[in-house]
Design a protein around this motif. Structure first.
Motif, PDB file in Angstrom:
ATOM      1  N   ALA A  23      21.656 -14.969 -29.268  1.00  0.00           N
ATOM      2  CA  ALA A  23      22.775 -14.258 -29.891  1.00  0.00           C
ATOM      3  C   ALA A  23      24.050 -15.091 -29.848  1.00  0.00           C
ATOM      4  CB  ALA A  23      22.991 -12.923 -29.185  1.00  0.00           C
ATOM      5  N   LYS A  24      24.220 -15.874 -28.778  1.00  0.00           N
ATOM      6  CA  LYS A  24      25.409 -16.710 -28.639  1.00  0.00           C
ATOM      7  C   LYS A  24      25.339 -17.980 -29.473  1.00  0.00           C
ATOM      8  CE  LYS A  24      26.396 -15.306 -23.858  1.00  0.00           C
ATOM      9  NZ  LYS A  24      26.452 -15.785 -22.444  1.00  0.00           N
ATOM     10  N   LYS A  25      24.142 -18.532 -29.598  1.00  0.00           N
ATOM     11  CA  LYS A  25      24.008 -19.873 -30.173  1.00  0.00           C
ATOM     12  C   LYS A  25      23.561 -19.898 -31.630  1.00  0.00           C
ATOM     13  CE  LYS A  25      24.800 -22.406 -26.398  1.00  0.00           C
ATOM     14  NZ  LYS A  25      25.756 -23.533 -26.326  1.00  0.00           N
ATOM     15  N   VAL A  26      22.743 -18.918 -32.030  1.00  0.00           N
ATOM     16  CA  VAL A  26      22.079 -18.975 -33.338  1.00  0.00           C
ATOM     17  C   VAL A  26      22.796 -18.080 -34.340  1.00  0.00           C
ATOM     18  CG1 VAL A  26      19.917 -18.618 -34.585  1.00  0.00           C
ATOM     19  CG2 VAL A  26      19.878 -19.477 -32.217  1.00  0.00           C
ATOM     20  N   LYS A  27      23.237 -18.690 -35.431  1.00  0.00           N
ATOM     21  CA  LYS A  27      23.917 -17.932 -36.482  1.00  0.00           C
ATOM     22  C   LYS A  27      22.921 -17.442 -37.527  1.00  0.00           C
ATOM     23  CE  LYS A  27      27.849 -18.295 -39.671  1.00  0.00           C
ATOM     24  NZ  LYS A  27      28.913 -19.188 -40.206  1.00  0.00           N
ATOM     25  N   LYS A  28      21.924 -18.281 -37.815  1.00  0.00           N
ATOM     26  CA  LYS A  28      20.915 -17.930 -38.814  1.00  0.00           C
ATOM     27  C   LYS A  28      19.553 -18.361 -38.288  1.00  0.00           C
ATOM     28  CE  LYS A  28      24.542 -19.055 -42.060  1.00  0.00           C
ATOM     29  NZ  LYS A  28      25.180 -20.184 -42.766  1.00  0.00           N
ATOM     30  N   LEU A  29      18.528 -17.577 -38.595  1.00  0.00           N
ATOM     31  CA  LEU A  29      17.202 -17.795 -38.038  1.00  0.00           C
ATOM     32  C   LEU A  29      16.164 -17.879 -39.147  1.00  0.00           C
ATOM     33  CD1 LEU A  29      15.387 -17.887 -35.455  1.00  0.00           C
ATOM     34  CD2 LEU A  29      15.317 -15.377 -35.569  1.00  0.00           C
ATOM     35  N   ILE A  30      15.358 -18.946 -39.110  1.00  0.00           N
ATOM     36  CA  ILE A  30      14.256 -19.127 -40.047  1.00  0.00           C
ATOM     37  C   ILE A  30      12.968 -19.188 -39.232  1.00  0.00           C
ATOM     38  CG2 ILE A  30      13.244 -20.598 -41.832  1.00  0.00           C
ATOM     39  CD1 ILE A  30      16.108 -21.730 -42.270  1.00  0.00           C
ATOM     40  N   LEU A  31      12.014 -18.307 -39.536  1.00  0.00           N
ATOM     41  CA  LEU A  31      10.809 -18.177 -38.716  1.00  0.00           C
ATOM     42  C   LEU A  31       9.564 -18.600 -39.479  1.00  0.00           C
ATOM     43  CD1 LEU A  31      11.701 -14.789 -37.030  1.00  0.00           C
ATOM     44  CD2 LEU A  31      11.679 -17.054 -35.954  1.00  0.00           C
ATOM     45  N   ILE A  32       8.692 -19.330 -38.768  1.00  0.00           N
ATOM     46  CA  ILE A  32       7.434 -19.793 -39.340  1.00  0.00           C
ATOM     47  C   ILE A  32       6.300 -19.447 -38.375  1.00  0.00           C
ATOM     48  CG2 ILE A  32       8.504 -21.703 -40.615  1.00  0.00           C
ATOM     49  CD1 ILE A  32       7.572 -23.591 -38.375  1.00  0.00           C
ATOM     50  N   GLY A  33       5.062 -19.479 -38.868  1.00  0.00           N
ATOM     51  CA  GLY A  33       3.892 -19.413 -38.012  1.00  0.00           C
ATOM     52  C   GLY A  33       3.533 -18.038 -37.488  1.00  0.00           C
ATOM     53  N   GLU A  34       2.525 -18.022 -36.634  1.00  0.00           N
ATOM     54  CA  GLU A  34       1.928 -16.780 -36.157  1.00  0.00           C
ATOM     55  C   GLU A  34       2.866 -15.935 -35.300  1.00  0.00           C
ATOM     56  OE1 GLU A  34      -2.632 -18.638 -35.866  1.00  0.00           O
ATOM     57  OE2 GLU A  34      -1.498 -18.167 -34.044  1.00  0.00           O
ATOM     58  N   ALA A  35       3.805 -16.575 -34.632  1.00  0.00           N
ATOM     59  CA  ALA A  35       4.693 -15.838 -33.720  1.00  0.00           C
ATOM     60  C   ALA A  35       5.977 -15.370 -34.390  1.00  0.00           C
ATOM     61  CB  ALA A  35       5.041 -16.719 -32.518  1.00  0.00           C
ATOM     62  N   ASP A  36       6.040 -15.424 -35.714  1.00  0.00           N
ATOM     63  CA  ASP A  36       7.302 -15.137 -36.403  1.00  0.00           C
ATOM     64  C   ASP A  36       7.825 -13.722 -36.107  1.00  0.00           C
ATOM     65  OD1 ASP A  36       5.292 -13.898 -37.874  1.00  0.00           O
ATOM     66  OD2 ASP A  36       5.881 -14.770 -39.803  1.00  0.00           O
ATOM     67  N   GLU A  37       6.965 -12.724 -36.185  1.00  0.00           N
ATOM     68  CA  GLU A  37       7.419 -11.353 -35.963  1.00  0.00           C
ATOM     69  C   GLU A  37       7.771 -11.108 -34.491  1.00  0.00           C
ATOM     70  OE1 GLU A  37       4.924  -8.355 -37.577  1.00  0.00           O
ATOM     71  OE2 GLU A  37       4.870  -9.248 -39.590  1.00  0.00           O
ATOM     72  N   LYS A  38       7.029 -11.726 -33.579  1.00  0.00           N
ATOM     73  CA  LYS A  38       7.333 -11.576 -32.150  1.00  0.00           C
ATOM     74  C   LYS A  38       8.730 -12.121 -31.852  1.00  0.00           C
ATOM     75  CE  LYS A  38       5.811 -12.893 -27.497  1.00  0.00           C
ATOM     76  NZ  LYS A  38       4.767 -13.552 -26.681  1.00  0.00           N
ATOM     77  N   ILE A  39       9.057 -13.275 -32.418  1.00  0.00           N
ATOM     78  CA  ILE A  39      10.373 -13.875 -32.185  1.00  0.00           C
ATOM     79  C   ILE A  39      11.458 -13.045 -32.870  1.00  0.00           C
ATOM     80  CG2 ILE A  39      11.796 -15.936 -32.517  1.00  0.00           C
ATOM     81  CD1 ILE A  39       9.203 -17.577 -32.414  1.00  0.00           C
ATOM     82  N   ALA A  40      11.174 -12.552 -34.065  1.00  0.00           N
ATOM     83  CA  ALA A  40      12.150 -11.729 -34.782  1.00  0.00           C
ATOM     84  C   ALA A  40      12.528 -10.488 -33.961  1.00  0.00           C
ATOM     85  CB  ALA A  40      11.594 -11.322 -36.137  1.00  0.00           C
ATOM     86  N   LYS A  41      11.539  -9.876 -33.330  1.00  0.00           N
ATOM     87  CA  LYS A  41      11.809  -8.700 -32.507  1.00  0.00           C
ATOM     88  C   LYS A  41      12.621  -9.071 -31.264  1.00  0.00           C
ATOM     89  CE  LYS A  41       7.646  -6.205 -33.975  1.00  0.00           C
ATOM     90  NZ  LYS A  41       6.300  -5.712 -33.564  1.00  0.00           N
ATOM     91  N   ALA A  42      12.304 -10.226 -30.673  1.00  0.00           N
ATOM     92  CA  ALA A  42      13.022 -10.657 -29.470  1.00  0.00           C
ATOM     93  C   ALA A  42      14.471 -11.035 -29.786  1.00  0.00           C
ATOM     94  CB  ALA A  42      12.303 -11.831 -28.821  1.00  0.00           C
ATOM     95  N   PHE A  43      14.679 -11.621 -30.959  1.00  0.00           N
ATOM     96  CA  PHE A  43      16.020 -12.062 -31.360  1.00  0.00           C
ATOM     97  C   PHE A  43      16.650 -11.042 -32.313  1.00  0.00           C
ATOM     98  CE2 PHE A  43      14.953 -16.886 -30.791  1.00  0.00           C
ATOM     99  CZ  PHE A  43      14.702 -16.651 -29.445  1.00  0.00           C
ATOM    100  N   TRP A  44      16.548  -9.787 -31.960  1.00  0.00           N
ATOM    101  CA  TRP A  44      16.931  -8.695 -32.855  1.00  0.00           C
ATOM    102  C   TRP A  44      18.424  -8.669 -33.152  1.00  0.00           C
ATOM    103  CZ3 TRP A  44      20.441  -5.174 -30.956  1.00  0.00           C
ATOM    104  CH2 TRP A  44      20.639  -5.180 -29.582  1.00  0.00           C
TER     105      TRP A  44
END
Length: 454
Positions: free
Chosen positions: A372-393
């Motif tokens: 939340a502090k470091k990332v302004k925009k997030l681009i997700l690839i691969g099998e873990a994309d939804e898991k990371i999206a939920k974690a970085f909500w």
């Protein structure tokens, strides 16, 4: 050579680079070899040619009971501890060794072994450059580049210095592997897709000190509790490094100065503002290397000079280019949650993060606040994309991409002047790529395909 191997029946598991290197080494020692791999035959064209040339029988497309018709088994690091073939070997009570262990039987020179969950490739490469300034015969490899078996096959001497990156996979089944210098940079949960559990992973790291003696030296990270715990297991001399504490001996960060103290030596080595490597984690790597190189007998002056000129390793916080005032950084070697955290902490600029791949059981929720502090925009690839999206909500500007090409296209479109586009997947690469090197190369190729002036 430590053991007489003539006419010994040895099964080699895995026909990849390290397996074939071990086959050449053991074949020249007169062993009777058999190789087994679960991969499809059509994927082993070069490997099969090599084995045919050495008259080594093999099987592909699965492991048969012939694997167990041996005096002992040597396994490659790519075969998981939980696999059926490994379980069958262990259940049969056959001795099981890694390629690292087998290669060590042929080594006459001094071995420096470097492991850790993160940073070991940078540290190994850096230490190799530092040692080359003082010694003629320095050979760098192991888990990176050249397998240990290939490093020893042409012979060596007592003056040879082996600088080896060693993984938990390679340490798991050692017996006599004996480094005279070793370090565990850090230990965090990783490779839980390979090991049966966290205890197995940590236990494999412990084994690096198993055969060290009072004449050897173990270098440990006082800022890492597991590295410090492993130091207590070692019978060798122990020297710490730290970037948070002043030490009575070892190497530590004091302000912006890296200081080194052992025996009668007590001096400032350099100012970290002069180091080309990015991030506090690389200051820790530098501190570890300064102890290792001096304990290995290298010149402090020459080692410091090599450190100052070292620009890092490919795929680890590697600046690819600056395009329209946006920096593009390749950190494809980030294959776990902790290496992703290290990467995020290495930047003050707003980040456009490309992350995702095959999950290794990491806890991405532990990075929610940092992201939340470091990332302004997030681009997700691969099998873990939804898991990371939920974690970085907390990140609202989120994009999904089905290929590296699409991910870079999206990054080029959304990145603004002064931002950094960072590929730091935090995951394994095997869902989309052969390895992290291929993933990083594809990222760089796509980034370099763009002209200025979007």
């Amino acid at each position: 050579m430590k053991y007489e191997l003539s006419n010994k029946k040895i099964t080699l598991l895995g026909m990849g680079k390290s397996g074939r290197a071990a086959a050449r080494l053991l074949s020249e020692a007169g062993a009777e070899l058999f190789m087994s791999d679960s991969g499809r035959a059509e994927n082993f064209g070069r490997a099969i040619e090599e084995l045919d040339g050495m008259n080594i029988p093999y099987e592909t497309d699965g492991h048969t009971d012939r694997v167990l018709d041996a005096d002992f088994v040597v396994t490659s690091p790519g075969i998981p501890e939980s696999s059926d073939v490994i379980r069958n070997v262990l259940d049969s009570d056959l001795p099981l060794y890694t390629e690292l262990e087998a290669a060590s039987w042929f080594a006459s020179g001094k071995i420096t072994a470097i492991t850790g969950s993160n940073g070991k490739t940078t540290c190994t490469s850096l230490l190799g450059e530092m040692m080359k300034g003082s010694f003629d015969d320095v050979r760098v490899g192991g888990n990176i580049g050249t397998p240990f078996s290939s490093l020893v096959i042409d012979g060596d001497s007592a003056d040879t210095n082996y600088i080896l990156e060693v993984s938990s996979f390679q340490l798991k089944w050692i017996k006599d592997f004996h480094p005279s210098l070793a370090t565990v940079l850090n230990v965090t949960p990783d490779h839980l897709d390979w090991h049966t559990d966290l205890a197995s992973y940590v236990g494999a790291k412990d084994r690096i000190v198993e055969n060290m003696t009072a004449e050897d030296c173990f270098v440990y990270n006082l800022d890492d509790k597991e590295s410090t715990r492993i130091a207590l297991l070692s019978k060798s001399r122990k020297l710490p490094f730290s970037v948070t504490k002043e030490l009575e001996e070892g190497c530590w960060l004091e302000g912006t100065e890296l200081k080194l103290k052992f025996d009668s030596f007590d001096e400032k080595i350099l100012d970290i503002k002069d180091i080309k490597l990015r991030g506090l984690h690389n200051v820790a790597n530098a501190a570890a290397c300064m102890i290792l190189t001096t304990q290995g007998g290298a010149s402090i002056v020459r080692s410091g000079s090599a450190l100052l000129s070292f620009e890092g390793v490919e795929h680890r916080l590697e600046t690819v280019r600056v395009l329209d005032e946006v920096s593009y950084v390749n950190d494809s070697k980030s294959t776990n949650v902790d290496s992703l955290a290290v990467a995020l902490n290495s930047f003050d600029e707003p980040l456009v993060l490309i992350a995702g791949g095959r999950d290794k059981g990491g806890d991405f929720k532990s990075l929610t606040e940092l992201a939340a502090k470091k990332v302004k925009k997030l681009i997700l690839i691969g099998e873990a994309d939804e898991k990371i999206a939920k974690a970085f909500w907390t990140i609202k500007d989120v994009h999904f991409a089905t290929s590296m090409k699409a991910a870079v296209e999206t990054a080029v479109m959304i990145a603004e002047s002064g931002e950094v586009v960072l590929l730091s997947p935090g995951c394994a690469s095997f869902d989309m790529f052969k390895n992290y090197e291929e993933r990083g190369k594809e990222f760089k190729d796509e980034v370099n395909s763009y002209g200025a002036g979007r």
